[in-house]
Design a protein around this motif. Structure first.
Motif, PDB file in Angstrom:
ATOM      1  N   ARG A 316      -1.956   8.775  -1.811  1.00  0.00           N
ATOM      2  CA  ARG A 316      -1.829   7.754  -0.767  1.00  0.00           C
ATOM      3  C   ARG A 316      -2.200   6.363  -1.265  1.00  0.00           C
ATOM      4  O   ARG A 316      -1.482   5.395  -1.021  1.00  0.00           O
ATOM      5  CB  ARG A 316      -2.709   8.123   0.430  1.00  0.00           C
ATOM      6  CG  ARG A 316      -2.160   9.234   1.295  1.00  0.00           C
ATOM      7  CD  ARG A 316      -3.058   9.439   2.506  1.00  0.00           C
ATOM      8  NE  ARG A 316      -2.531  10.446   3.423  1.00  0.00           N
ATOM      9  CZ  ARG A 316      -3.122  10.770   4.570  1.00  0.00           C
ATOM     10  NH1 ARG A 316      -4.254  10.177   4.932  1.00  0.00           N
ATOM     11  NH2 ARG A 316      -2.585  11.688   5.350  1.00  0.00           N
ATOM     12  N   VAL A 317      -3.332   6.239  -1.940  1.00  0.00           N
ATOM     13  CA  VAL A 317      -3.783   4.914  -2.383  1.00  0.00           C
ATOM     14  C   VAL A 317      -3.579   4.718  -3.872  1.00  0.00           C
ATOM     15  O   VAL A 317      -3.995   3.716  -4.434  1.00  0.00           O
ATOM     16  CB  VAL A 317      -5.252   4.659  -2.005  1.00  0.00           C
ATOM     17  CG1 VAL A 317      -5.464   4.832  -0.517  1.00  0.00           C
ATOM     18  CG2 VAL A 317      -6.195   5.567  -2.796  1.00  0.00           C
ATOM     19  N   SER A 318      -2.959   5.693  -4.529  1.00  0.00           N
ATOM     20  CA  SER A 318      -2.639   5.602  -5.955  1.00  0.00           C
ATOM     21  C   SER A 318      -3.894   5.447  -6.803  1.00  0.00           C
ATOM     22  O   SER A 318      -4.017   4.520  -7.604  1.00  0.00           O
ATOM     23  CB  SER A 318      -1.678   4.437  -6.221  1.00  0.00           C
ATOM     24  OG  SER A 318      -1.001   4.602  -7.440  1.00  0.00           O
ATOM     25  N   ASP A 319      -4.807   6.397  -6.674  1.00  0.00           N
ATOM     26  CA  ASP A 319      -6.073   6.340  -7.391  1.00  0.00           C
ATOM     27  C   ASP A 319      -5.881   6.830  -8.823  1.00  0.00           C
ATOM     28  O   ASP A 319      -5.653   8.011  -9.080  1.00  0.00           O
ATOM     29  CB  ASP A 319      -7.111   7.212  -6.673  1.00  0.00           C
ATOM     30  CG  ASP A 319      -8.519   6.970  -7.182  1.00  0.00           C
ATOM     31  OD1 ASP A 319      -8.747   7.157  -8.390  1.00  0.00           O
ATOM     32  OD2 ASP A 319      -9.400   6.610  -6.377  1.00  0.00           O
ATOM     33  N   ASN A 320      -5.989   5.911  -9.789  1.00  0.00           N
ATOM     34  CA  ASN A 320      -5.765   6.240 -11.196  1.00  0.00           C
ATOM     35  C   ASN A 320      -6.814   7.205 -11.746  1.00  0.00           C
ATOM     36  O   ASN A 320      -6.501   8.123 -12.513  1.00  0.00           O
ATOM     37  CB  ASN A 320      -5.771   4.960 -12.037  1.00  0.00           C
ATOM     38  CG  ASN A 320      -4.637   4.027 -11.676  1.00  0.00           C
ATOM     39  OD1 ASN A 320      -3.524   4.455 -11.392  1.00  0.00           O
ATOM     40  ND2 ASN A 320      -4.926   2.736 -11.667  1.00  0.00           N
ATOM     41  N   LEU A 400       1.373  12.034   1.141  1.00  0.00           N
ATOM     42  CA  LEU A 400       1.923  10.776   0.637  1.00  0.00           C
ATOM     43  C   LEU A 400       1.566   9.610   1.541  1.00  0.00           C
ATOM     44  O   LEU A 400       1.173   9.785   2.701  1.00  0.00           O
ATOM     45  CB  LEU A 400       3.449  10.905   0.541  1.00  0.00           C
ATOM     46  CG  LEU A 400       3.985  11.985  -0.399  1.00  0.00           C
ATOM     47  CD1 LEU A 400       5.489  12.144  -0.217  1.00  0.00           C
ATOM     48  CD2 LEU A 400       3.642  11.664  -1.844  1.00  0.00           C
ATOM     49  N   ALA A 401       1.702   8.400   0.996  1.00  0.00           N
ATOM     50  CA  ALA A 401       1.561   7.198   1.820  1.00  0.00           C
ATOM     51  C   ALA A 401       2.646   7.203   2.890  1.00  0.00           C
ATOM     52  O   ALA A 401       3.776   7.635   2.632  1.00  0.00           O
ATOM     53  CB  ALA A 401       1.666   5.951   0.956  1.00  0.00           C
ATOM     54  N   GLN A 406      -0.513   4.467   6.714  1.00  0.00           N
ATOM     55  CA  GLN A 406      -1.645   4.599   5.803  1.00  0.00           C
ATOM     56  C   GLN A 406      -1.197   4.527   4.348  1.00  0.00           C
ATOM     57  O   GLN A 406      -0.013   4.639   4.040  1.00  0.00           O
ATOM     58  CB  GLN A 406      -2.428   5.902   6.070  1.00  0.00           C
ATOM     59  CG  GLN A 406      -1.611   7.124   6.348  1.00  0.00           C
ATOM     60  CD  GLN A 406      -1.014   7.770   5.105  1.00  0.00           C
ATOM     61  OE1 GLN A 406      -1.272   7.368   3.995  1.00  0.00           O
ATOM     62  NE2 GLN A 406      -0.208   8.786   5.300  1.00  0.00           N
ATOM     63  N   GLY A 407      -2.195   4.338   3.485  1.00  0.00           N
ATOM     64  CA  GLY A 407      -1.926   4.273   2.059  1.00  0.00           C
ATOM     65  C   GLY A 407      -1.307   2.956   1.642  1.00  0.00           C
ATOM     66  O   GLY A 407      -1.396   1.946   2.336  1.00  0.00           O
ATOM     67  N   THR A 408      -0.640   2.968   0.505  1.00  0.00           N
ATOM     68  CA  THR A 408      -0.063   1.737  -0.031  1.00  0.00           C
ATOM     69  C   THR A 408       1.137   1.240   0.778  1.00  0.00           C
ATOM     70  O   THR A 408       1.637   0.138   0.513  1.00  0.00           O
ATOM     71  CB  THR A 408       0.383   1.961  -1.487  1.00  0.00           C
ATOM     72  OG1 THR A 408       1.282   3.085  -1.552  1.00  0.00           O
ATOM     73  CG2 THR A 408      -0.818   2.229  -2.386  1.00  0.00           C
ATOM     74  N   LEU A 409       1.602   2.006   1.743  1.00  0.00           N
ATOM     75  CA  LEU A 409       2.739   1.584   2.576  1.00  0.00           C
ATOM     76  C   LEU A 409       2.319   1.210   3.992  1.00  0.00           C
ATOM     77  O   LEU A 409       3.176   0.991   4.851  1.00  0.00           O
ATOM     78  CB  LEU A 409       3.784   2.722   2.646  1.00  0.00           C
ATOM     79  CG  LEU A 409       4.378   3.189   1.316  1.00  0.00           C
ATOM     80  CD1 LEU A 409       5.368   4.322   1.558  1.00  0.00           C
ATOM     81  CD2 LEU A 409       5.054   2.036   0.589  1.00  0.00           C
ATOM     82  N   ARG A 410       1.027   1.108   4.242  1.00  0.00           N
ATOM     83  CA  ARG A 410       0.566   0.921   5.613  1.00  0.00           C
ATOM     84  C   ARG A 410       1.014  -0.410   6.225  1.00  0.00           C
ATOM     85  O   ARG A 410       1.139  -0.524   7.458  1.00  0.00           O
ATOM     86  CB  ARG A 410      -0.964   1.020   5.678  1.00  0.00           C
ATOM     87  CG  ARG A 410      -1.706  -0.105   4.994  1.00  0.00           C
ATOM     88  CD  ARG A 410      -3.199   0.146   4.946  1.00  0.00           C
ATOM     89  NE  ARG A 410      -3.939  -0.955   4.342  1.00  0.00           N
ATOM     90  CZ  ARG A 410      -4.026  -1.194   3.050  1.00  0.00           C
ATOM     91  NH1 ARG A 410      -3.399  -0.380   2.207  1.00  0.00           N
ATOM     92  NH2 ARG A 410      -4.706  -2.225   2.585  1.00  0.00           N
ATOM     93  N   LYS A 411       1.258  -1.429   5.407  1.00  0.00           N
ATOM     94  CA  LYS A 411       1.626  -2.750   5.932  1.00  0.00           C
ATOM     95  C   LYS A 411       3.133  -2.969   5.963  1.00  0.00           C
ATOM     96  O   LYS A 411       3.586  -4.062   6.296  1.00  0.00           O
ATOM     97  CB  LYS A 411       0.961  -3.841   5.090  1.00  0.00           C
ATOM     98  CG  LYS A 411      -0.561  -3.837   5.170  1.00  0.00           C
ATOM     99  CD  LYS A 411      -1.152  -4.970   4.356  1.00  0.00           C
ATOM    100  CE  LYS A 411      -2.676  -4.972   4.446  1.00  0.00           C
ATOM    101  NZ  LYS A 411      -3.282  -6.082   3.647  1.00  0.00           N
ATOM    102  N   ARG A 412       3.900  -1.938   5.634  1.00  0.00           N
ATOM    103  CA  ARG A 412       5.358  -2.096   5.581  1.00  0.00           C
ATOM    104  C   ARG A 412       6.054  -0.900   6.239  1.00  0.00           C
ATOM    105  O   ARG A 412       5.420   0.080   6.584  1.00  0.00           O
ATOM    106  CB  ARG A 412       5.832  -2.236   4.135  1.00  0.00           C
ATOM    107  CG  ARG A 412       5.430  -3.568   3.518  1.00  0.00           C
ATOM    108  CD  ARG A 412       6.022  -3.782   2.155  1.00  0.00           C
ATOM    109  NE  ARG A 412       5.792  -5.144   1.706  1.00  0.00           N
ATOM    110  CZ  ARG A 412       6.590  -6.159   1.967  1.00  0.00           C
ATOM    111  NH1 ARG A 412       7.697  -5.966   2.679  1.00  0.00           N
ATOM    112  NH2 ARG A 412       6.316  -7.374   1.525  1.00  0.00           N
ATOM    113  N   TYR A 413       7.364  -1.034   6.392  1.00  0.00           N
ATOM    114  CA  TYR A 413       8.212   0.044   6.915  1.00  0.00           C
ATOM    115  C   TYR A 413       7.797   0.460   8.325  1.00  0.00           C
ATOM    116  O   TYR A 413       7.838   1.640   8.682  1.00  0.00           O
ATOM    117  CB  TYR A 413       8.189   1.254   5.968  1.00  0.00           C
ATOM    118  CG  TYR A 413       8.652   0.905   4.568  1.00  0.00           C
ATOM    119  CD1 TYR A 413      10.006   0.919   4.242  1.00  0.00           C
ATOM    120  CD2 TYR A 413       7.736   0.527   3.587  1.00  0.00           C
ATOM    121  CE1 TYR A 413      10.433   0.575   2.959  1.00  0.00           C
ATOM    122  CE2 TYR A 413       8.154   0.177   2.313  1.00  0.00           C
ATOM    123  CZ  TYR A 413       9.505   0.205   2.004  1.00  0.00           C
ATOM    124  OH  TYR A 413       9.924  -0.142   0.740  1.00  0.00           O
TER     125      TYR A 413
END
Length: 477
Positions: A316-320, A400-401, A406-413
Motif C-alpha cells: 500500500r505505501v511501498s515500504d522498501n 493494494l493501494a 488509502q496508500g499511495t493512491l489515496r489522493k487520486r482516482y
C-alpha cells in the motif's frame, strides 16, 4: 538437375522470407507483440499526448479472468520498474513463507538460549509492530540470551543511490532488525518567544525556532542536536527535518515552526543491536557462535505476525525496507540455513516460480530501489494475471493501494461510486510507473501495467496524465 535444385532452394528461401515479413507485420512500430490487439483510440491517446511523447512509454492491458493481454503499446520493451518490483517479492513470499513470518531461529543448551535472525523486520517496528519475539525472549527461563551472527547481504543493495542513506525509505538491511532500523522523531511546534517589557515581541532569532522533539528509541536522544548553518547545504529538500552524519549516528534537527513526524535510518551494527535489544528487554544479551550439536540440539523457528500484515503495509505505501527483509526471510526457506541471501531467492524464483512469463526478468533487489531491475510491461501484466488466479480477489485487492482511499493512491482516482482502481506505484527520479487492476464501466476487471521512463516533466502533470489515460480505459472498455 542442378538448376532444378537451385530453383527449389530459391522458393524455400522466399517462402521463409515471406513468413518472417508476415510475422513482423504483426508487430507495430510501437513495439506491440503479436498476441496484443490494436485499439486505435488508445494508440492515439498515448502517441498524441504532449506529456507522454518525449519519453519512453509502455502499456499492457489484460482482462483479469484471461490468460494473456488484449492490448499492448511498446509492451515488449524493457523498462526500469522501480517499486512495481515489489509484486515479484510479494509473489515469492506467497510461495515460500506460508501464513506467518519467521521471527527467529533458536536452540537451548543448559542455561543459554542461542538465537539467530531470520530477517523479520517487525520487532518493535513503528508501523507493523510485533511483540512476539520480544515476549519470547523476555520470558525465556535461560539465564543467558546469546545472539549469534548469520551471514547476510550488504546493508545497501546493488546500484542504490548512495546519498539516500539518510532518508526514511532506505534503511539498512540486516538479519535482526529492531525498530525498523530507524530513529523516529516527533516534533511539536516550538514555544513562541516571550514578549519583552512593554509588550514588544523578542527579536526574531537568526534561525527559526527549534521544535520540541521526542526521540524513539530513547537511546539516540543524547545523539541529537540542533542543525547548524554549515549543514544547510544548497538544494536541501524543503521537507527535510533531520540530517544524519554520513559515517556515524549523530542526528541534527532543522528549525521549524510546525509540528512534524519523521524517521531517519541509523547505522547498524551487532553491538548497537544488542544494546537496543538489551535496553528493551531489560536483561543482558551477549553474542556467541552458532554451533548446534547434531542430534542433541533441536533447532526451532519462532513465528510472528501473519504475512498479510507485512504485505499490506509493503504494497500500500511501498515500504522498501519491508520488501528487502521479505526476501531475506524467504531465503530461510530454501538452500542452506547458513546465510540470508536476496540473490538465492531471486535465482530460485526465476527457476521455479516465474517460468512461462513472456520475457526474462532482470531482478536484483526486493524493493525496486535499484535501477538495474528491468522488466517488460507484458511480463508484469502476466504476473498480475497469475496473482489474480492464485489469490482470492477480495484478499488481493485489499493488499493494494486503493484509489481515493488509502496508500499511495489515496489522493487520486476519486469516484463517488466507489473504488475502481487498486494498484502498486513505482517511482524514481524521472520514472513514474503504475500497475494493478481497474474496474471498467462495463464491470470487467482489467489488469494493467503502465510504464513511464525518463520523463522530464514534473511528477504532478505526469500523474495527471497517467490518471487521464486510465480513466479513458475505464470509460471505454
Amino acid at each position: 538437375m542442378h538448376r532444378f535444385l537451385y530453383f527449389i532452394l530459391l522458393l524455400s528461401l522466399g517462402s521463409a522470407h515471406l513468413t518472417a515479413c508476415a510475422q513482423n507485420s504483426q508487430t507495430s512500430v510501437a513495439g506491440t507483440s503479436a498476441t496484443a490487439q490494436r485499439l486505435p483510440w488508445l494508440d492515439s491517446l498515448l502517441s498524441a499526448s504532449a506529456i507522454l511523447r518525449q519519453h519512453q512509454v509502455g502499456l499492457s492491458l489484460a482482462y483479469a479472468d484471461s490468460t494473456q493481454p488484449f492490448y499492448g503499446y511498446q509492451e515488449t520493451k524493457y523498462f526500469t520498474p522501480a517499486s512495481t518490483m515489489k509484486l515479484f517479492s510479494f509473489y515469492a513470499g506467497l510461495h515460500l513463507l506460508g501464513d506467518s513470518l519467521p521471527s527467529l531461529r533458536y536452540f537451548s543448551r543448559n542455561d543459554t538460549l542461542f538465537f539467530q535472525g531470520t530477517g523479520d523486520p517487525t520487532l518493535l517496528h513503528g508501523d507493523v509492530p510485533s511483540r512476539r519475539a520480544y515476549a519470547f525472549l523476555a520470558k525465556r527461563p535461560e539465564k543467558v540470551l546469546a545472539y549469534t551472527d548469520i551471514k547476510c547481504v550488504t546493508p545497501f543493495g546493488p546500484s542504490w543511490t548512495w546519498d539516500d542513506y539518510g532518508y526514511y525509505f532506505q534503511p539498512e538491511r540486516t538479519p535482526f532488525p529492531i525498530y525498523g532500523n530507524t530513529v523516529r522523531f516527533y516534533a511539536a511546534a516550538p514555544v513562541p518567544p516571550k514578549a519583552r517589557a512593554g509588550g514588544v515581541a523578542a527579536a526574531r532569532p537568526a534561525l527559526a525556532p527549534l521544535p520540541r522533539v521526542r526521540v524513539l528509541p530513547r537511546y539516540f536522544a543524547p545523539l541529537v542536536s540542533p542543525a547548524t548553518r554549515d549543514l544547510l547545504t544548497p538544494g536541501l529538500d524543503k521537507d527535510t527535518h533531520v540530517l544524519r552524519d554520513p559515517l556515524e549516528n549523530r542526528f541534527h534537527v532543522l528549525a521549524s515552526t510546525k509540528k512534524w513526524v519523521d524517521e531517519t535510518p541509523f547505522i547498524t551494527s551487532r553491538g548497537l543491536m544488542l544494546r537496543l535489544l538489551g535496553d528493551t528487554l531489560r536483561r543482558a544479551t551477549s553474542s556467541a557462535a552458532w554451533r548446534p550439536r547434531p542430534g542433541l540440539d533441536s533447532i526451532r523457528t519462532l513465528h510472528g505476525l501473519r504475512v498479510d500484515s507485512l504485505y499490506r503495509r509493503m504494497l500500500r505505501v511501498s515500504d522498501n525496507f519491508l520488501a528487502e527483509q521479505l526476501l531475506l526471510m524467504c531465503s530461510t526457506k530454501i538452500g542452506n540455513h547458513d546465510s540470508l541471501s536476496t540473490g538465492r531467492v531471486i535465482r530460485y524464483a526465476r527457476q521455479n516460480l516465474l517460468t512461462g512469463l513472456p520475457d526474462p526478468v532482470v531482478w536484483v533487489d526486493g524493493s525496486g530501489l535499484s535501477r538495474l531491475n528491468l522488466i517488460t510491461p507484458r511480463t508484469l501484466t502476466a504476473l498480475l494475471l497469475r496473482l489474480h488466479q492464485e489469490v482470492p480477489e477480495r484478499r488481493l485487492l485489499s493488499l493494494l493501494a486503493a484509489g481515493g482511499h488509502q496508500g499511495t493512491l489515496r489522493k487520486r482516482y476519486h469516484d463517488a461510486a466507489g473504488t475502481w482502481v487498486w494498484g502498486k506505484t513505482g517511482t524514481l527520479s524521472n520514472n513514474l510507473n503504475m500497475c494493478g487492476y481497474l474496474r471498467t464501466k462495463s464491470g470487467r476487471l482489467v489488469a494493467f501495467s503502465f510504464f513511464n521512463n525518463n520523463h522530464v516533466v514534473d511528477s504532478y502533470p505526469m500523474r495527471n496524465e497517467v490518471e487521464r489515460v486510465l480513466r479513458q480505459v475505464r470509460e471505454r472498455l
